[in-house]
Each structure stands twice: as structure tokens, then as C-alpha cells.
Design a protein around this motif. Structure first.
Motif, mmCIF file in Angstrom:
data_model
loop_
_atom_site.group_PDB
_atom_site.id
_atom_site.type_symbol
_atom_site.label_atom_id
_atom_site.label_comp_id
_atom_site.label_asym_id
_atom_site.label_seq_id
_atom_site.Cartn_x
_atom_site.Cartn_y
_atom_site.Cartn_z
ATOM 1 N N THR A 1 56.641 13.568 58.814
ATOM 2 C CA THR A 1 57.765 12.631 58.730
ATOM 3 C C THR A 1 58.909 13.218 57.914
ATOM 4 O O THR A 1 60.072 13.169 58.331
ATOM 5 N N VAL A 2 58.592 13.783 56.756
ATOM 6 C CA VAL A 2 59.639 14.346 55.891
ATOM 7 C C VAL A 2 60.340 15.518 56.568
ATOM 8 O O VAL A 2 61.577 15.588 56.623
ATOM 9 N N ILE A 3 59.555 16.447 57.104
ATOM 10 C CA ILE A 3 60.149 17.626 57.746
ATOM 11 C C ILE A 3 60.955 17.225 58.970
ATOM 12 O O ILE A 3 62.056 17.744 59.213
ATOM 13 N N SER A 4 60.435 16.309 59.766
ATOM 14 C CA SER A 4 61.146 15.872 60.974
ATOM 15 C C SER A 4 62.476 15.217 60.633
ATOM 16 O O SER A 4 63.474 15.412 61.348
ATOM 17 N N ARG A 5 62.527 14.431 59.555
ATOM 18 C CA ARG A 5 63.786 13.792 59.180
ATOM 19 C C ARG A 5 64.800 14.842 58.714
ATOM 20 O O ARG A 5 65.995 14.719 58.982
ATOM 21 N N PRO B 1 66.420 24.384 62.860
ATOM 22 C CA PRO B 1 65.870 23.241 63.599
ATOM 23 C C PRO B 1 65.351 23.597 64.981
ATOM 24 O O PRO B 1 64.356 23.015 65.439
ATOM 25 N N VAL B 2 65.998 24.538 65.653
ATOM 26 C CA VAL B 2 65.567 24.911 67.009
ATOM 27 C C VAL B 2 64.159 25.495 66.977
ATOM 28 O O VAL B 2 63.285 25.112 67.762
ATOM 29 N N VAL C 1 68.444 15.583 60.520
ATOM 30 C CA VAL C 1 69.737 15.633 59.828
ATOM 31 C C VAL C 1 70.501 16.892 60.208
ATOM 32 O O VAL C 1 71.710 16.858 60.487
ATOM 33 N N LEU C 2 69.815 18.037 60.244
ATOM 34 C CA LEU C 2 70.475 19.293 60.625
ATOM 35 C C LEU C 2 70.932 19.259 62.077
ATOM 36 O O LEU C 2 71.995 19.784 62.420
ATOM 37 N N LEU C 3 70.127 18.623 62.934
ATOM 38 C CA LEU C 3 70.490 18.547 64.351
ATOM 39 C C LEU C 3 71.627 17.569 64.612
ATOM 40 O O LEU C 3 72.239 17.608 65.683
ATOM 41 N N LEU D 1 58.174 25.610 58.721
ATOM 42 C CA LEU D 1 58.307 24.151 58.758
ATOM 43 C C LEU D 1 57.618 23.562 59.979
ATOM 44 O O LEU D 1 56.962 22.517 59.895
ATOM 45 N N GLY D 2 57.747 24.220 61.124
ATOM 46 C CA GLY D 2 57.129 23.722 62.350
ATOM 47 C C GLY D 2 55.610 23.742 62.285
ATOM 48 O O GLY D 2 54.941 22.794 62.734
ATOM 49 N N LEU D 3 55.048 24.810 61.718
ATOM 50 C CA LEU D 3 53.593 24.891 61.588
ATOM 51 C C LEU D 3 53.054 23.815 60.653
ATOM 52 O O LEU D 3 52.061 23.142 60.964
ATOM 53 N N LEU D 4 53.704 23.640 59.509
ATOM 54 C CA LEU D 4 53.249 22.624 58.549
ATOM 55 C C LEU D 4 53.375 21.225 59.132
ATOM 56 O O LEU D 4 52.465 20.388 58.993
ATOM 57 N N SER D 5 54.501 20.978 59.794
ATOM 58 C CA SER D 5 54.737 19.653 60.366
ATOM 59 C C SER D 5 53.742 19.332 61.468
ATOM 60 O O SER D 5 53.163 18.242 61.512
ATOM 61 N N GLY D 6 53.525 20.280 62.364
ATOM 62 C CA GLY D 6 52.630 20.030 63.486
ATOM 63 C C GLY D 6 51.163 19.989 63.097
ATOM 64 O O GLY D 6 50.388 19.213 63.672
ATOM 65 N N TYR D 7 50.764 20.787 62.123
ATOM 66 C CA TYR D 7 49.341 20.867 61.763
ATOM 67 C C TYR D 7 48.900 19.692 60.892
ATOM 68 O O TYR D 7 47.869 19.071 61.138
ATOM 69 N N TYR D 8 49.668 19.384 59.865
ATOM 70 C CA TYR D 8 49.244 18.342 58.919
ATOM 71 C C TYR D 8 49.613 16.935 59.382
ATOM 72 O O TYR D 8 48.888 15.978 59.092
ATOM 73 N N GLY D 9 50.751 16.782 60.069
ATOM 74 C CA GLY D 9 51.145 15.455 60.512
ATOM 75 C C GLY D 9 51.404 14.522 59.343
ATOM 76 O O GLY D 9 51.702 14.964 58.222
#
Length: 299
Positions: A131-135, A173-174, A139-141, A118-126
Motif C-alpha cells: 500500500t505504501v509503495i503503491s501510493r 514508477p515504470v 504520486v510519481l505517476l 520497490l517492485g519486488l518488495l511491494s509484490g512479495y510482501y503485499g
């Protein structure tokens, strides 16, 4: 007068091959200077060795009931005494090391695997992917880790396997946030643009060029997260939601020993000491890894 020119086709050792040993030597030298980290590493190695050798060094069967010798104090026959069913506490503690370490490693693997993806996809594609992954991560945090674990185990049912899943989910999430931040930094470097201009696809860029360069914070976080996972699993077992009788899990042993704090304090003392020392070992070893792997730290 003849001048001999050395041939230019001689093999030159690759820079990576020449620098790799020195890089590992530098890492080990920095880690070795941190005496506290070395102590933590020795504690971790000690418990890993116990987990592997438990079937060979346990003096008794951890499940054998002997009601005649129940609640015996530590002696030459039972070095850590016996519990309320006459089972040898030392043998159960040794076998419990396998369970506690297994829970920790499996839970961290689950959290790291999904968190890294999730972190790689979120950071690379933006964009909308980020936005979806970060939200989802937000929620988990929003839930405290132990509370989220309680909710998951309550929904799935009390068992050691469900504890692994629950602790792994609240670890996602961490890892996702750490990997996202590192990916955002690395993808802006010039060599990533050069690789992309040569026609490399996204999969190659992410997993062959970005991921290897962000391993350091992942390794450090995984080491320190093992302590949290073991402690959380022990807490859930203490509440009766984790390992079920007669499994010799440390949290379950501690829960059983609380009923005999005044008549047989050794039932709670030894599992509690084991949990505390192993968690302390992972924490201080993780701190040492962070200092040794951080290039910004001074020699």
C-alpha cells in the motif's frame, strides 16, 4: 546366459545445462526473423561503436574555436560544416554520442535499480508495504514525466548530472509497476511454496528464485526506456537545463542550431537526425526483444 547391466552411476548432464543453449538459440532465431528488430539492433550497435571510438575517429577537436571559419557549409574539410564558433559539427556530434548514451544508460540504471527493489518488495510482501509503495508510485505517476524532470532539475540546478537524476527518478514508477505485477504472478507458483517449505529466507526467495524469472520484461522495458531517457535528456538540454556550453550534447547542439535555421540549417539538421535515428533504433529493437522473449508469442 549372462546379462550385463549398465552401471547406474554414470554422469547425466543436468537438464539446465542441456536446455540453456537451445533456449538462447531459440531466442536468437526468433529475434533474427524480425527484420525490423535486427535493423534497430544494428542502429544501436552503430551508435555504441561511435561512442566508444569517438576520440579516435573525430577529425577535429570538438572544442576548438575558429571564428574565421564559422557557419561554414559541409565541405571536404568539415563534412558536416561548422557552427557559429567555427567548431567542427561532425566532431561535436561524435563526442555528443558519448554524452547522450551516457545520460540514457545512467538514467535507466537509476530508474531500474530503485524500481526493481520497490517492485519486488511491494509484490512479495503485499499488505501495508504494498500500500505504501503503491501510493508513492501513484504520486510519481500523477505528474507527466517531462514535467517532473523539469521540476527536479529546476530544484537541483541545470547540469547534465542532474538531468540523469531527474530522468532516472521519473523512470522508477515504470519499472516498479512492471516488477510488482510480475512478482505477484511468480510468487504464487508451486515451486516458490516448495522453496519456502525447505526453509529458504525471504532474501533468497526474492533474489535467487523470483528475480531471475522476471528478467524478460525488465530487459525489454530497459531497452525501450533508453529511448525515452535520451529523448527527455535532449529536450531538457534544448531548454537550457541540461548540458551547459561548451559540452557537445545533441539537445544543446539542436538548441544552438535553431537560431541559424535559415542561414545554416545543418546545425540543427544533423543533431536532430542523430536523436531521431537512435531513439527509433532503441524503440524497434525493444519491440523485437519483447516478441522474442515473450513465451506466448508463436514461433
Amino acid at each position: 546366459m549372462k546379462v550385463e547391466i549398465a552401471p547406474t552411476n554414470q554422469a547425466v548432464p543436468p537438464i539446465a545445462e542441456a536446455t540453456r543453449p537451445s533456449r538462447w538459440r531459440t531466442f536468437y532465431r526468433k529475434l533474427r526473423k524480425n527484420k525490423l528488430a535486427m535493423v534497430g539492433g544494428c542502429i544501436v550497435i552503430f551508435y555504441i561503436a561511435i561512442a566508444l571510438l569517438a576520440p579516435f575517429i573525430a577529425p577535429h577537436d570538438p572544442y576548438e574555436i575558429d571564428l574565421v571559419n564559422k557557419l561554414k557549409s559541409p565541405s571536404s574539410e568539415h563534412w558536416m560544416g561548422t557552427d557559429d564558433k567555427g567548431r567542427d559539427v561532425l566532431s561535436r556530434l561524435l563526442y555528443g554520442t558519448q554524452l547522450s548514451m551516457s545520460v540514457g544508460f545512467v538514467a535507466v540504471f537509476i530508474g531500474a535499480f530503485f524500481g526493481i527493489i520497490l517492485g519486488l518488495l511491494s509484490g512479495y510482501y503485499g499488505g501495508w508495504v504494498d500500500t505504501v509503495i503503491s501510493r508513492i508510485i501513484d504520486v510519481l505517476l500523477a505528474f507527466p514525466g517531462i514535467l517532473l524532470s523539469l521540476a527536479i532539475v529546476s530544484a537541483l540546478g541545470p547540469s547534465l548530472f542532474n538531468v540523469m537524476i531527474a530522468v532516472g527518478i521519473f523512470s522508477i514508477p515504470v519499472f516498479a509497476r512492471i516488477v510488482r505485477g510480475s512478482t505477484l504472478t511468480v510468487k504464487k507458483l508451486e515451486y516458490i511454496d516448495a522453496i519456502r517449505s525447505l526453509g529458504a529466507n525471504d532474501f533468497t526467495i526474492i533474489f535467487r528464485h523470483i528475480f531471475p524469472n522476471i528478467l524478460s520484461p525488465i530487459i525489454v522495458q530497459a531497452t525501450m526506456r533508453l529511448a525515452t531517457a535520451i529523448l527527455s535528456a535532449a529536450g531538457l538540454s534544448f531548454l537550457g537545463l541540461g548540458a551547459q556550453p561548451p559540452l557537445p550534447e545533441w539537445g544543446a547542439m539542436l538548441s544552438n542550431g535553431r537560431d541559424f535555421l535559415f542561414t545554416a540549417p545543418h546545425l540543427a539538421m544533423f543533431p536532430g537526425f542523430a536523436i531521431a535515428t537512435l531513439v527509433l533504433g532503441f524503440n524497434i529493437f525493444g519491440d523485437g526483444l519483447r516478441d522474442a522473449l515473450d513465451p506466448r508469442m508463436k514461433q
